[in-house]
Scaffold this motif. Structure first.
Motif, PDB file in Angstrom:
ATOM      1  N   VAL A  44      38.387  12.208 -34.659  1.00 62.01           N
ATOM      2  CA  VAL A  44      37.063  12.828 -34.549  1.00 62.01           C
ATOM      3  C   VAL A  44      36.469  12.911 -35.952  1.00 62.01           C
ATOM      4  CG1 VAL A  44      35.765  14.871 -33.782  1.00 62.01           C
ATOM      5  CG2 VAL A  44      37.830  14.178 -32.551  1.00 62.01           C
ATOM      6  N   ASN A  45      35.178  12.643 -36.053  1.00 60.26           N
ATOM      7  CA  ASN A  45      34.477  12.652 -37.335  1.00 60.26           C
ATOM      8  C   ASN A  45      34.731  13.961 -38.100  1.00 60.26           C
ATOM      9  OD1 ASN A  45      31.800  13.575 -38.801  1.00 60.26           O
ATOM     10  ND2 ASN A  45      31.805  11.340 -38.838  1.00 60.26           N
ATOM     11  N   PHE A  46      35.032  13.849 -39.408  1.00 62.04           N
ATOM     12  CA  PHE A  46      35.406  15.020 -40.213  1.00 62.04           C
ATOM     13  C   PHE A  46      34.321  16.103 -40.213  1.00 62.04           C
ATOM     14  CE2 PHE A  46      35.276  17.257 -44.327  1.00 62.04           C
ATOM     15  CZ  PHE A  46      36.491  17.925 -44.250  1.00 62.04           C
ATOM     16  N   LYS A  47      33.054  15.697 -40.400  1.00 62.87           N
ATOM     17  CA  LYS A  47      31.960  16.673 -40.420  1.00 62.87           C
ATOM     18  C   LYS A  47      31.821  17.368 -39.064  1.00 62.87           C
ATOM     19  CE  LYS A  47      29.155  14.520 -44.042  1.00 62.87           C
ATOM     20  NZ  LYS A  47      27.884  13.811 -44.344  1.00 62.87           N
ATOM     21  N   VAL A  48      32.030  16.593 -38.011  1.00 63.57           N
ATOM     22  CA  VAL A  48      31.942  17.139 -36.649  1.00 63.57           C
ATOM     23  C   VAL A  48      33.024  18.194 -36.450  1.00 63.57           C
ATOM     24  CG1 VAL A  48      32.197  16.597 -34.181  1.00 63.57           C
ATOM     25  CG2 VAL A  48      30.880  15.071 -35.662  1.00 63.57           C
ATOM     26  N   VAL A  49      34.246  17.883 -36.911  1.00 65.58           N
ATOM     27  CA  VAL A  49      35.362  18.823 -36.788  1.00 65.58           C
ATOM     28  C   VAL A  49      35.075  20.100 -37.571  1.00 65.58           C
ATOM     29  CG1 VAL A  49      37.805  19.219 -37.307  1.00 65.58           C
ATOM     30  CG2 VAL A  49      37.076  17.010 -36.406  1.00 65.58           C
ATOM     31  N   LYS A  50      34.570  19.932 -38.781  1.00 66.64           N
ATOM     32  CA  LYS A  50      34.285  21.084 -39.651  1.00 66.64           C
ATOM     33  C   LYS A  50      33.284  22.043 -38.992  1.00 66.64           C
ATOM     34  CE  LYS A  50      32.740  22.130 -44.372  1.00 66.64           C
ATOM     35  NZ  LYS A  50      32.162  21.551 -45.618  1.00 66.64           N
ATOM     36  N   ASN A  51      32.195  21.466 -38.454  1.00 67.93           N
ATOM     37  CA  ASN A  51      31.169  22.295 -37.808  1.00 67.93           C
ATOM     38  C   ASN A  51      31.685  22.922 -36.510  1.00 67.93           C
ATOM     39  OD1 ASN A  51      29.279  21.734 -39.798  1.00 67.93           O
ATOM     40  ND2 ASN A  51      28.505  19.912 -38.742  1.00 67.93           N
ATOM     41  N   PHE A  52      32.505  22.157 -35.785  1.00 75.46           N
ATOM     42  CA  PHE A  52      33.065  22.645 -34.525  1.00 75.46           C
ATOM     43  C   PHE A  52      33.957  23.866 -34.767  1.00 75.46           C
ATOM     44  CE2 PHE A  52      36.605  22.587 -31.449  1.00 75.46           C
ATOM     45  CZ  PHE A  52      35.901  22.696 -30.257  1.00 75.46           C
ATOM     46  N   ILE A  53      34.868  23.744 -35.721  1.00 76.65           N
ATOM     47  CA  ILE A  53      35.798  24.835 -36.033  1.00 76.65           C
ATOM     48  C   ILE A  53      35.035  26.071 -36.518  1.00 76.65           C
ATOM     49  CG2 ILE A  53      37.684  25.578 -37.562  1.00 76.65           C
ATOM     50  CD1 ILE A  53      38.585  23.668 -35.333  1.00 76.65           C
ATOM     51  N   LYS A  54      33.995  25.844 -37.319  1.00 80.21           N
ATOM     52  CA  LYS A  54      33.186  26.950 -37.827  1.00 80.21           C
ATOM     53  C   LYS A  54      32.523  27.712 -36.668  1.00 80.21           C
ATOM     54  CE  LYS A  54      29.312  27.986 -40.926  1.00 80.21           C
ATOM     55  NZ  LYS A  54      28.171  27.403 -41.684  1.00 80.21           N
ATOM     56  N   SER A  55      31.954  26.954 -35.719  1.00 74.20           N
ATOM     57  CA  SER A  55      31.281  27.577 -34.565  1.00 74.20           C
ATOM     58  C   SER A  55      32.253  28.372 -33.710  1.00 74.20           C
ATOM     59  CB  SER A  55      30.610  26.496 -33.698  1.00 74.20           C
ATOM     60  OG  SER A  55      29.619  25.822 -34.419  1.00 74.20           O
ATOM     61  N   VAL A  56      33.435  27.789 -33.463  1.00 75.75           N
ATOM     62  CA  VAL A  56      34.444  28.467 -32.648  1.00 75.75           C
ATOM     63  C   VAL A  56      34.917  29.739 -33.344  1.00 75.75           C
ATOM     64  CG1 VAL A  56      36.763  28.316 -31.646  1.00 75.75           C
ATOM     65  CG2 VAL A  56      35.217  26.354 -31.492  1.00 75.75           C
ATOM     66  N   GLN A  57      35.173  29.628 -34.648  1.00 76.33           N
ATOM     67  CA  GLN A  57      35.702  30.777 -35.403  1.00 76.33           C
ATOM     68  C   GLN A  57      34.710  31.948 -35.418  1.00 76.33           C
ATOM     69  OE1 GLN A  57      37.350  29.721 -39.191  1.00 76.33           O
ATOM     70  NE2 GLN A  57      38.620  31.539 -39.215  1.00 76.33           N
ATOM     71  N   GLU A  58      33.433  31.627 -35.623  1.00 84.18           N
ATOM     72  CA  GLU A  58      32.408  32.672 -35.650  1.00 84.18           C
ATOM     73  C   GLU A  58      32.360  33.448 -34.334  1.00 84.18           C
ATOM     74  OE1 GLU A  58      28.821  30.666 -36.688  1.00 84.18           O
ATOM     75  OE2 GLU A  58      29.275  30.614 -38.844  1.00 84.18           O
ATOM     76  N   ARG A  59      32.517  32.719 -33.231  1.00 79.88           N
ATOM     77  CA  ARG A  59      32.480  33.367 -31.919  1.00 79.88           C
ATOM     78  C   ARG A  59      33.807  34.058 -31.590  1.00 79.88           C
ATOM     79  NH1 ARG A  59      30.583  29.521 -27.241  1.00 79.88           N
ATOM     80  NH2 ARG A  59      30.868  31.500 -26.122  1.00 79.88           N
ATOM     81  N   ALA A  60      34.908  33.438 -32.024  1.00 80.38           N
ATOM     82  CA  ALA A  60      36.241  33.925 -31.633  1.00 80.38           C
ATOM     83  C   ALA A  60      36.640  35.234 -32.302  1.00 80.38           C
ATOM     84  CB  ALA A  60      37.296  32.857 -31.917  1.00 80.38           C
TER      85      ALA A  60
END
Length: 447
Positions: A44-60
């Motif tokens: 998976v694209n590195f930038k995509v992973v970075k943004n995905f993890i950030k979004s999940v973490q903020e909500r989690a």
């Protein structure tokens, strides 16, 4: 199968989360670190992973999650929702012009991505939706490209327009649209030439077609097995000629699947369909929510239902139900059911779509070749014997065994297990057994 490795790793992460009564921010951070590594390994694209993890973490790490009675499940729910959002949230259909106006669709992509076969698959889909498609052979360079399109078009019952390989693709496209107008066809699908890599001549040819023909949809076909390269190709095509959507092929292969999770985020263009096999019917509508469910090991029961509705004859199904209730199920019926299951992709594919089954099937050896042996035995029976197995005496069984090329004990086994199958037609549970090492998956009904 695509996503197998990613799915397994994510399920292990979630298993640990479910086991905790309460979660700390450190627990969430550790889990998401593992999720991040799993996604990167899946290409998976590195930038995509970075943004995905950030979004999940903020909500989690929000108060409503951390104070929940089941925080682990809440985190999994968030990962699922963010993954759906990543792939586009909603299913995107290919757009058509209103009424009976001609919709011109230009197919493009690199050589080897399966563009010509996918073009024919798409034409078949449109035909089932009541459209009148025309396939157009604009690939004048690749040997046998025109013939391949003609063969596949014939199999789909869709006409193919060709002017050979001596005319410019743009002129072939113009003539095809005139032909479609005269013959009351409302979808023109241009199968353009691919190249081994992106080059200026190829792009200029596609640009020339778009400048001279009213192309309504430009669809890019990319190979999922090329991983991150598929995303790069999508981005380049979109920048140079503009695309409306992507069809991801070979998603049934041994691929890490990262392209499916990256394309929408990188290009802003939706995945429209996925190619999941070599048969002309092996093209599935792309549903972001169903794909996320598969990746997270939650199964895909809706796609399984779609497959069943597409392949099973409703009248036959009702007749079969009546026979089962009256215990009149015979070898003809069983043969019919085997053929239906084969059309759906086989037992392995069906079971992987059932919730919770994906991970359990990892070490299971599903012997689908056994079906061929059963078919040979049934085909060696007379119509009367298939309809009424009670008349199968030793001499008849001996003749059947000889005809099928098997020992008579094999015929006896099939007949005995067939009788037992009448009592367990509706039972799918208890089919997995473990006796050390790889588990053997017995086919339904004891075979």
């Amino acid at each position: 199968m695509a996503f197998e490795s990613l799915s397994e790793k994510l399920q292990n992460v979630f298993k640990n989360l479910r086991g905790k009564g309460r979660l700390t921010e450190a627990d969430v951070a550790a889990a998401l670190k593992e999720v991040k590594m799993a996604l990167l390994e899946a290409d998976v694209n590195f930038k995509v992973v970075k943004n995905f993890i950030k979004s999940v973490q903020e909500r989690a790490i929000g108060q409503d999650v951390m104070s929940s009675l089941t925080p682990g499940q809440m985190v999994i729910k968030i990962v699922n929702e963010e993954m759906v959002k990543l792939m586009g949230s909603e299913t995107t259909e290919i757009a058509f012009k209103p009424g009976n106006e001609i919709t011109v669709i230009m197919m493009c992509g690199l050589q080897g991505a399966g563009k010509t076969t996918t073009t024919a698959k798409l034409a078949g889909k449109f035909k089932t939706k009541g459209k009148k498609p025309l396939l157009v052979a604009c690939d004048i360079y690749r040997p046998a490209a025109i013939e391949q399109l003609q063969i596949n078009g014939n199999k789909q019952g869709v006409p193919v327009f060709t002017m050979g390989d001596k005319h410019k693709p743009v002129n072939i496209a113009k003539a095809a649209i005139e032909h479609a107008a005269k013959n009351n066809m409302n979808v023109v699908i241009l199968d353009t030439a691919g190249r081994l890599h992106i080059d200026e001549d190829m792009m200029n040819e596609l640009i020339e077609i778009k400048e001279n023909v009213s192309v309504y949809q430009t669809i890019l076909v990319v190979d999922a097995m090329t991983g991150q390269d598929a995303v790069n190709v999508s981005e380049m095509f979109n920048d140079k000629i503009g695309i409306d959507g992507v069809i991801l092929t070979k998603l049934d292969g041994d691929t890490r699947g990262g392209a499916a999770l990256s394309i929408r985020a990188v290009t802003g263009k939706p995945i429209l369909y996925t190619g999941v096999g070599e048969k002309l019917s092996d093209l599935e509508q792309f549903y972001p929510d169903r794909m996320a469910s598969r990746i997270l090991g939650m199964g895909d029961i809706l796609t399984l239902i779609d497959k069943a509705q597409a392949e099973f004859d409703e009248t036959k199904a009702r007749e079969l139900e009546k026979k089962i209730k009256k215990a009149e199920f015979d070898f003809n019926d069983f043969l019919d059911q085997m053929h239906q299951i084969k059309k759906m992709g086989g037992f392995a594919d069906i079971l992987k779509m059932m919730p919770g089954m994906g991970g359990q099937l990892k070490d299971v050896d599903i012997d689908e070749s056994a079906l061929s042996g059963i078919e040979a035995i049934i085909y060696s029976m007379t119509i009367e014997e298939r309809t009424n197995p009670d008349i199968l005496n030793p001499s008849r069984k001996k003749r059947i065994a000889k005809g099928a090329g098997v020992d008579i004990s094999e015929v006896n086994r099939i007949v005995k297990q067939f009788e037992q199958s009448k009592k367990m037609m509706k039972q799918f549970s208890g089919m997995l057994g473990s006796k050390g090492g790889k588990r053997k998956f017995k086919l339904p009904f004891g075979f």
